[in-house]
Structures are given as structure tokens and as C-alpha cells.
Write a protein that holds these residues in place. Structure first.
Motif, PDB file in Angstrom:
ATOM      1  N   ASN A 127       3.824   1.972 -13.533  1.00 14.39           N
ATOM      2  CA  ASN A 127       3.508   0.549 -13.708  1.00 14.39           C
ATOM      3  C   ASN A 127       4.139  -0.309 -12.623  1.00 14.39           C
ATOM      4  O   ASN A 127       3.587  -1.342 -12.231  1.00 14.39           O
ATOM      5  CB  ASN A 127       3.988   0.065 -15.079  1.00 14.39           C
ATOM      6  N   GLU A 130       2.460  -1.762  -9.183  1.00 14.03           N
ATOM      7  CA  GLU A 130       1.688  -3.005  -9.058  1.00 14.03           C
ATOM      8  C   GLU A 130       2.421  -3.979  -8.142  1.00 14.03           C
ATOM      9  O   GLU A 130       3.620  -4.223  -8.284  1.00 14.03           O
ATOM     10  CB  GLU A 130       1.480  -3.646 -10.432  1.00 14.03           C
ATOM     11  N   GLY A 131       1.664  -4.509  -7.168  1.00 13.33           N
ATOM     12  CA  GLY A 131       2.247  -5.451  -6.220  1.00 13.33           C
ATOM     13  C   GLY A 131       3.006  -4.806  -5.082  1.00 13.33           C
ATOM     14  O   GLY A 131       3.612  -5.499  -4.259  1.00 13.33           O
ATOM     15  N   ARG A 132       2.982  -3.466  -4.987  1.00 16.37           N
ATOM     16  CA  ARG A 132       3.741  -2.755  -3.947  1.00 16.37           C
ATOM     17  C   ARG A 132       2.806  -2.127  -2.911  1.00 16.37           C
ATOM     18  O   ARG A 132       1.603  -1.951  -3.139  1.00 16.37           O
ATOM     19  CB  ARG A 132       4.573  -1.634  -4.584  1.00 16.37           C
ATOM     20  N   LYS A 133       3.385  -1.735  -1.769  1.00 18.59           N
ATOM     21  CA  LYS A 133       2.654  -1.052  -0.704  1.00 18.59           C
ATOM     22  C   LYS A 133       2.784   0.454  -0.898  1.00 18.59           C
ATOM     23  O   LYS A 133       3.904   0.996  -0.909  1.00 18.59           O
ATOM     24  CB  LYS A 133       3.204  -1.446   0.661  1.00 18.59           C
ATOM     25  N   ASP A 156      -2.563  -1.232 -13.415  1.00 20.05           N
ATOM     26  CA  ASP A 156      -3.775  -1.655 -12.705  1.00 20.05           C
ATOM     27  C   ASP A 156      -3.646  -1.314 -11.221  1.00 20.05           C
ATOM     28  O   ASP A 156      -2.887  -1.954 -10.491  1.00 20.05           O
ATOM     29  CB  ASP A 156      -3.975  -3.163 -12.886  1.00 20.05           C
ATOM     30  N   TYR A 157      -4.414  -0.294 -10.780  1.00 20.65           N
ATOM     31  CA  TYR A 157      -4.299   0.144  -9.387  1.00 20.65           C
ATOM     32  C   TYR A 157      -4.825  -0.909  -8.413  1.00 20.65           C
ATOM     33  O   TYR A 157      -4.404  -0.930  -7.253  1.00 20.65           O
ATOM     34  CB  TYR A 157      -5.067   1.452  -9.187  1.00 20.65           C
ATOM     35  N   SER A 158      -5.701  -1.797  -8.859  1.00 17.59           N
ATOM     36  CA  SER A 158      -6.242  -2.816  -7.952  1.00 17.59           C
ATOM     37  C   SER A 158      -5.143  -3.749  -7.437  1.00 17.59           C
ATOM     38  O   SER A 158      -5.333  -4.455  -6.452  1.00 17.59           O
ATOM     39  CB  SER A 158      -7.333  -3.628  -8.653  1.00 17.59           C
ATOM     40  N   LYS A 159      -3.995  -3.726  -8.075  1.00 16.74           N
ATOM     41  CA  LYS A 159      -2.877  -4.573  -7.660  1.00 16.74           C
ATOM     42  C   LYS A 159      -1.953  -3.877  -6.661  1.00 16.74           C
ATOM     43  O   LYS A 159      -0.932  -4.418  -6.270  1.00 16.74           O
ATOM     44  CB  LYS A 159      -2.080  -5.012  -8.889  1.00 16.74           C
ATOM     45  N   VAL A 160      -2.327  -2.657  -6.269  1.00 15.44           N
ATOM     46  CA  VAL A 160      -1.562  -1.899  -5.283  1.00 15.44           C
ATOM     47  C   VAL A 160      -2.184  -2.091  -3.904  1.00 15.44           C
ATOM     48  O   VAL A 160      -3.409  -2.067  -3.756  1.00 15.44           O
ATOM     49  CB  VAL A 160      -1.550  -0.403  -5.639  1.00 15.44           C
ATOM     50  N   LYS A 161      -1.351  -2.258  -2.887  1.00 17.14           N
ATOM     51  CA  LYS A 161      -1.853  -2.386  -1.518  1.00 17.14           C
ATOM     52  C   LYS A 161      -1.746  -1.034  -0.824  1.00 17.14           C
ATOM     53  O   LYS A 161      -0.647  -0.523  -0.605  1.00 17.14           O
ATOM     54  CB  LYS A 161      -1.057  -3.429  -0.731  1.00 17.14           C
TER      55      LYS A 161
END
Length: 329
Positions: A127, A130-133, A156-161
Motif C-alpha cells: 500500500n 502509492e505516490g512513490r517512484k 491503487d497501482y495508478s498512483k505509482v509512478k
């Protein structure tokens, strides 16, 4: 004339000829790895030293690989006789391109999928990605499973860069903090840990492969080989089993074997990774290997097909028999 003595001599000569013929009948086999040698693949080099292949009348030539997709292509087209890669890759290749290959034995029966992070990272669970590179190389099979792993965790993988780059640069990006995490395997992270230690740093992993309950590295061959030479397929499996039994019993010998057998191999890079890989794959904490050894659990293969379909967002009309083959014992 002593016909009895002459007859005995002829019989003796015939026996020598037959023995020589048997020795000459050994099969020349090309075995391509799916990547550069190291870790779990050290067993094959020890197997060569211990006679695991020659005992099965096999003259094996081991070569490095260039990725999972290339391994499947080489075997499917007959360039290589046998290779090894993630069973999920084999399922995808058969399901999408009808690749004429089948897996003949599992090597790593529990997936080592993990996220590698620095020791001082705040990331503790899937979890937290999320929000990380998240770094990965293009076509890396480890990256394919991260979205599904996060989904299982309710993230939510869409929040991963995603940061995609050449594989040789990834470790440096992680250690320098330019990426927060690396799509990897728990067995590969051991090697990254050794590199980090040289820089006074540590590496941790978020292991999620056990949540997927799928196979990983599996030896495979072509449908043509299975149809035309099932005896060789059976003997090759026995040789590989012998190799891994030897490596599990003596990981240090496997380290020495791969160091001697691979030009340019630095022994220190294998000292930790080889024992870890052997214990992870064949040790007492692997319940799948404890239950099945080097044989398939067909229900689990069916589950593996389902998981790969979810990962690829496809429905594969395949059965376990379409994917794996069990050679005669």
C-alpha cells in the motif's frame, strides 16, 4: 585351431564395440538460461562437475540468456533444446502466440516476487507504494505482477509512478534515492544488499510472492522435443534434479562451480545469493516443494493460468495439460 578361445575373443571385442557405441550415443544438448548466470542457476554448473548430465548420457552446453521472451523464442524455434524461465511467461506465450513449448519441471515453486527498498525507506507494505517512484527495466516480468500484488493488498497501482530504464542502472538509482523502490525478486535483492553494504547502506524487501501462490522458474522444452525424444526429456529432468540436490546439499560447492564455469564471474557476488536461493527454493520453509518436489501440482498450474490472465487482463482458454508436461520417471 582353438575355436572356443577365438569365440571368446570375438565376444569380448563385440562387448567393447557395444560399450564404445553406448558412450558415443550421448546426446548433445543446448541449455540456454533466461539471463546471465548466477544465484539459482549455479546448480547447473555443479551438476556438470558432479556428472549429473553425463550420468544421463547427456553432453550439455550451458549458455547465458537474454530475457524470458528470447528464451521462449529460442526453444520454440529449435535454437536451444531446453531453457528455464517464469511459468507465467510460458503461459502467456502459449496463450497469446501458441508458442509450441511446455514446462517439464518446476524449479522455484513459490514465487519470489518482491519490492526492493532502501533500509531507511518509509515503505513497509504494498500500500505504501502509492505516490512513490517504482523502477524497472522494460519487459521485466517482475513489474507485470506489481499491479496485481497491490490489488490484493487493496492498493491503487495508478498512483505509482513507473520509472523504466536500462536494467544495469536500476541498482544505482535505488541506492542514490532517485527511485523509491525496485520491482524485483527476494532472491535478487540479496545481490543488491551486497552492493548496498559496500556503500554503508542496507536493503529491505516487501515480499508478496507468497500471496500469489504461483510457480516461478521452470525448465521447459519444445513440443517437438517431447514428441520425438521423450526419453531425452526424462533424462534431462533427472539431470537437473541431480544438480539441484547437489547444490542444496552443498551451496558452497555450487558457488565454486559457477565461479570456475563462468568466465569473469566474481565469487563474492555469489557467496550470499546462492545459499539464499537454494534455501528459498528447496528449504523447509517452502511448503510447495515439500509437498511436490520437482513435480507439478496440476490444480496449482490451473490457478497459475488464472493469475496470469488477470495480470494480462486476458482470458486464456488453456488447461494445465496445455502448459506442462510430466516426463516419465
Amino acid at each position: 585351431m582353438n575355436f572356443k578361445g577365438r569365440s571368446a575373443g570375438v565376444v569380448g571385442t563385440l562387448a567393447l564395440v557395444l560399450q564404445a557405441g553406448t558412450a558415443m550415443a550421448a546426446d548433445d544438448v543446448s541449455f540456454q538460461l533466461d539471463w546471465t548466470p548466477g544465484g539459482i542457476s549455479s546448480a547447473y554448473y555443479l551438476g556438470v562437475e558432479k556428472g549429473c548430465f553425463t550420468d544421463q548420457d547427456i553432453n550439455v552446453t550451458i549458455s547465458r540468456g537474454y530475457g524470458a521472451a528470447d528464451a521462449v523464442t529460442k526453444v520454440a524455434t529449435g535454437v536451444a533444446d531446453f531453457s528455464v524461465t517464469d511459468l507465467g511467461v510460458i503461459i502467456g506465450a502459449i496463450g497469446e502466440t501458441q508458442a509450441p513449448v511446455k514446462a517439464i519441471m518446476p524449479i522455484v515453486s513459490q514465487s519470489p516476487l518482491a519490492i526492493a527498498i532502501r533500509g531507511d525507506s518509509p515503505i513497509q507494505t504494498m500500500n505504501d507504494l502509492e505516490g512513490r517512484k517504482l523502477g524497472s527495466s522494460v519487459g521485466n516480468a517482475a513489474l507485470e505482477y506489481v499491479p496485481y500484488g497491490m490489488q490484493l493488498a487493496g492498493a491503487d497501482y495508478s498512483k505509482v509512478k513507473e520509472v523504466l530504464t536500462d536494467g544495469s542502472a536500476l541498482n544505482g538509482l535505488l541506492l542514490s534515492g532517485q527511485i523509491d523502490a525496485l520491482a524485483s525478486y527476494i532472491t535478487s535483492a540479496v545481490q543488491i544488499e551486497a552492493l548496498a553494504a559496500q556503500n554503508g547502506m542496507t536493503i529491505r524487501t516487501v515480499f508478496y510472492g507468497d500471496q500469489l501462490d504461483i510457480y516461478n522458474a521452470s525448465v521447459f522444452t519444445s513440443d517437438e522435443m517431447i514428441a520425438n525424444n521423450p526419453d531425452l526429456v526424462s533424462r534431462f529432468k533427472k539431470a537437473v534434479e541431480c544438480s539441484y540436490e547437489a547444490a542444496s546439499a552443498d551451496p558452497e560447492a555450487a558457488v565454486d562451480a559457477i565461479t570456475a564455469g563462468v568466465e569473469g564471474m566474481i565469487r563474492d557476488t555469489q557467496v550470499t545469493s546462492v545459499p539464499f536461493a537454494m534455501n528459498f527454493s528447496f528449504g523447509p520453509d517452502n511448503p510447495v516443494f515439500a509437498a511436490n518436489g520437482f513435480n507439478w501440482d496440476m490444480d496449482r498450474v490451473t490457478h497459475n493460468i488464472d493469475v496470469v490472465g488477470k495480470v494480462h487482463d486476458k482470458t486464456y482458454d488453456l488447461t494445465a495439460d496445455d502448459i506442462v508436461y510430466s516426463p516419465a520417471e
